[in-house]
Design a protein around this motif. Structure first.
Motif, PDB file in Angstrom:
ATOM      1  N   PRO A   1       3.612   3.430  -1.885  1.00 49.21           N
ATOM      2  CA  PRO A   1       4.305   3.584  -3.169  1.00 49.21           C
ATOM      3  C   PRO A   1       5.823   3.649  -3.030  1.00 49.21           C
ATOM      4  O   PRO A   1       6.549   3.100  -3.860  1.00 49.21           O
ATOM      5  CB  PRO A   1       3.748   4.903  -3.716  1.00 49.21           C
TER       6      PRO A   1
ATOM      7  N   VAL B   1      -0.207  -0.830 -11.554  1.00 50.85           N
ATOM      8  CA  VAL B   1       0.363   0.082 -12.543  1.00 50.85           C
ATOM      9  C   VAL B   1       1.854   0.283 -12.280  1.00 50.85           C
ATOM     10  O   VAL B   1       2.684   0.184 -13.205  1.00 50.85           O
ATOM     11  CB  VAL B   1      -0.375   1.438 -12.509  1.00 50.85           C
ATOM     12  N   GLN B   2       2.219   0.530 -11.023  1.00 51.37           N
ATOM     13  CA  GLN B   2       3.616   0.792 -10.690  1.00 51.37           C
ATOM     14  C   GLN B   2       4.506  -0.416 -10.987  1.00 51.37           C
ATOM     15  O   GLN B   2       5.585  -0.282 -11.573  1.00 51.37           O
ATOM     16  CB  GLN B   2       3.740   1.188  -9.218  1.00 51.37           C
TER      17      GLN B   2
ATOM     18  N   LEU C   1      -5.066  -1.268  -7.746  1.00 52.22           N
ATOM     19  CA  LEU C   1      -4.815  -0.672  -9.061  1.00 52.22           C
ATOM     20  C   LEU C   1      -3.461   0.037  -9.135  1.00 52.22           C
ATOM     21  O   LEU C   1      -2.641  -0.272  -9.998  1.00 52.22           O
ATOM     22  CB  LEU C   1      -5.928   0.307  -9.432  1.00 52.22           C
ATOM     23  N   ASP C   2      -3.216   0.965  -8.221  1.00 50.79           N
ATOM     24  CA  ASP C   2      -1.986   1.747  -8.308  1.00 50.79           C
ATOM     25  C   ASP C   2      -0.742   0.865  -8.242  1.00 50.79           C
ATOM     26  O   ASP C   2       0.236   1.081  -8.972  1.00 50.79           O
ATOM     27  CB  ASP C   2      -1.937   2.787  -7.189  1.00 50.79           C
ATOM     28  N   ALA C   3      -0.768  -0.132  -7.352  1.00 51.63           N
ATOM     29  CA  ALA C   3       0.374  -1.042  -7.244  1.00 51.63           C
ATOM     30  C   ALA C   3       0.573  -1.823  -8.534  1.00 51.63           C
ATOM     31  O   ALA C   3       1.712  -2.053  -8.974  1.00 51.63           O
ATOM     32  CB  ALA C   3       0.186  -1.993  -6.066  1.00 51.63           C
TER      33      ALA C   3
ATOM     34  N   ARG D   1       7.099   0.202  -2.397  1.00 50.49           N
ATOM     35  CA  ARG D   1       7.045  -0.560  -3.642  1.00 50.49           C
ATOM     36  C   ARG D   1       8.237  -0.215  -4.520  1.00 50.49           C
ATOM     37  O   ARG D   1       8.890  -1.094  -5.085  1.00 50.49           O
ATOM     38  CB  ARG D   1       5.728  -0.276  -4.381  1.00 50.49           C
TER      39      ARG D   1
ATOM     40  N   MET E   1      -8.207   1.229  -3.963  1.00 52.21           N
ATOM     41  CA  MET E   1      -7.708   1.568  -5.293  1.00 52.21           C
ATOM     42  C   MET E   1      -6.176   1.571  -5.325  1.00 52.21           C
ATOM     43  O   MET E   1      -5.576   1.163  -6.316  1.00 52.21           O
ATOM     44  CB  MET E   1      -8.244   2.949  -5.700  1.00 52.21           C
ATOM     45  N   ASN E   2      -5.565   1.999  -4.238  1.00 49.67           N
ATOM     46  CA  ASN E   2      -4.108   2.053  -4.170  1.00 49.67           C
ATOM     47  C   ASN E   2      -3.491   0.667  -4.289  1.00 49.67           C
ATOM     48  O   ASN E   2      -2.574   0.435  -5.082  1.00 49.67           O
ATOM     49  CB  ASN E   2      -3.684   2.722  -2.862  1.00 49.67           C
TER      50      ASN E   2
ATOM     51  N   SER F   1      -9.961   4.925  -1.352  1.00 53.56           N
ATOM     52  CA  SER F   1      -8.638   5.180  -1.924  1.00 53.56           C
ATOM     53  C   SER F   1      -7.650   4.083  -1.558  1.00 53.56           C
ATOM     54  O   SER F   1      -6.771   3.741  -2.359  1.00 53.56           O
ATOM     55  CB  SER F   1      -8.114   6.528  -1.436  1.00 53.56           C
TER      56      SER F   1
ATOM     57  N   SER G   1       0.816  -1.212   0.000  1.00 54.82           N
ATOM     58  CA  SER G   1       0.000   0.000   0.000  1.00 54.82           C
ATOM     59  C   SER G   1       0.850   1.263   0.000  1.00 54.82           C
ATOM     60  O   SER G   1       0.326   2.373  -0.104  1.00 54.82           O
ATOM     61  CB  SER G   1      -0.936   0.015   1.216  1.00 54.82           C
TER      62      SER G   1
ATOM     63  N   SER H   1     -11.882  -0.929  -8.748  1.00 55.79           N
ATOM     64  CA  SER H   1     -10.466  -1.253  -8.931  1.00 55.79           C
ATOM     65  C   SER H   1     -10.277  -2.396  -9.913  1.00 55.79           C
ATOM     66  O   SER H   1      -9.382  -2.352 -10.767  1.00 55.79           O
ATOM     67  CB  SER H   1      -9.823  -1.600  -7.583  1.00 55.79           C
TER      68      SER H   1
END
Length: 246
Positions: free
Chosen positions: A64, A115-116, A111-113, A67, A107-108, A104, A62, A154
């Protein structure tokens, strides 16, 4: 390790990164990859190993910055040939009462992970002209569910992100696809399966007549990681016992 219905895939010499590699679907995918000769690096909070060929890097997915740090560590030591974005969370609230902070948070991680990690591990794959990325989507990539608006949002985004990346990367040697698991019997669904009324409703809706097993997803992941799937790009494959076709 033998598996019922195992098909021959030789991934000897390949290195895979699997998020959430020691529980549920991630564990089954990791075991399949190991059985096919790959080395697997797990990214998750814990660092327990499943045996030879499997190592884990403890990381809060969770975060960034965390990660980014673990990605840099892995890439400094390994050529990553396969990425499986499996880890995810689900927080349940009605839409009108869903705290934005928790929305959020879902989504983090979901999804965000994805993408990263796709950007970071996909870059070297593109440079080499080869690689496999498998994202774990959901049945809620296709419909909304109840009290799961963040999770559905997500996972819908994961499906569309998968297609978008495939559009750009398919011609550059990197195959990007997703699996949409149906009702899978993991520890996350124990309460649901123990509710006899709800369990019977679910099973009656599944043409295969049973809950899925984590290894049902793992077999599909192994296929998508193999040369047999070299011409499969941007697919979101339901592995659901026929649920969506009902």
């Amino acid at each position: 390790m033998p598996f019922p219905g195992t098909f021959d895939v030789d991934l000897t010499g390949a290195t895979a990164v699997v998020t959430g590699s020691t529980r549920g679907i991630g564990r089954a995918i990791t075991q399949r990859l190991l059985a096919s000769g790959a080395s697997v690096i797990g990214l998750q909070r814990g660092t327990d190993s499943l045996g030879p060929g499997h190592s884990c890097r403890g990381v809060d997915l969770s975060d960034p910055a965390a990660r980014a740090e673990v990605i840099a560590e892995v890439l400094a030591e390994h050529q990553v040939d396969i990425l499986v974005n499996n880890a995810g969370i689900n927080l349940r609230h009605t839409v009108e009462d869903f705290p934005l902070e928790e929305f959020s948070q879902v989504m983090n991680v979901n999804l965000d992970a994805v993408v990263q990690l796709t950007q970071a591990f996909g870059g070297p794959m593109l440079a080499r002209g080869s690689g496999r990325i498998v994202n774990i989507a959901s049945m809620l990539s296709f419909f909304g569910g109840v009290q799961a608006s963040a999770y559905a949002a997500s996972k819908g985004a994961v499906a569309q992100f998968t297609k978008s990346v495939a559009n750009e990367w398919a011609g550059r040697g990197v195959a990007v696809n997703a699996i949409a698991p149906g009702y899978i019997a993991t520890e996350l669904n124990v309460v649901l399966r123990e509710d006899t009324v709800r369990n019977d409703e679910i099973v009656s809706r599944i043409p295969a007549g049973r809950w899925g097993r984590a290894d049902d997803i793992a077999g599909t992941a192994l296929f998508l990681a193999s040369e047999g799937a070299a011409y499969v790009h941007g697919a979101v494959l339901p592995v659901d016992g026929g649920y969506l076709g009902r």
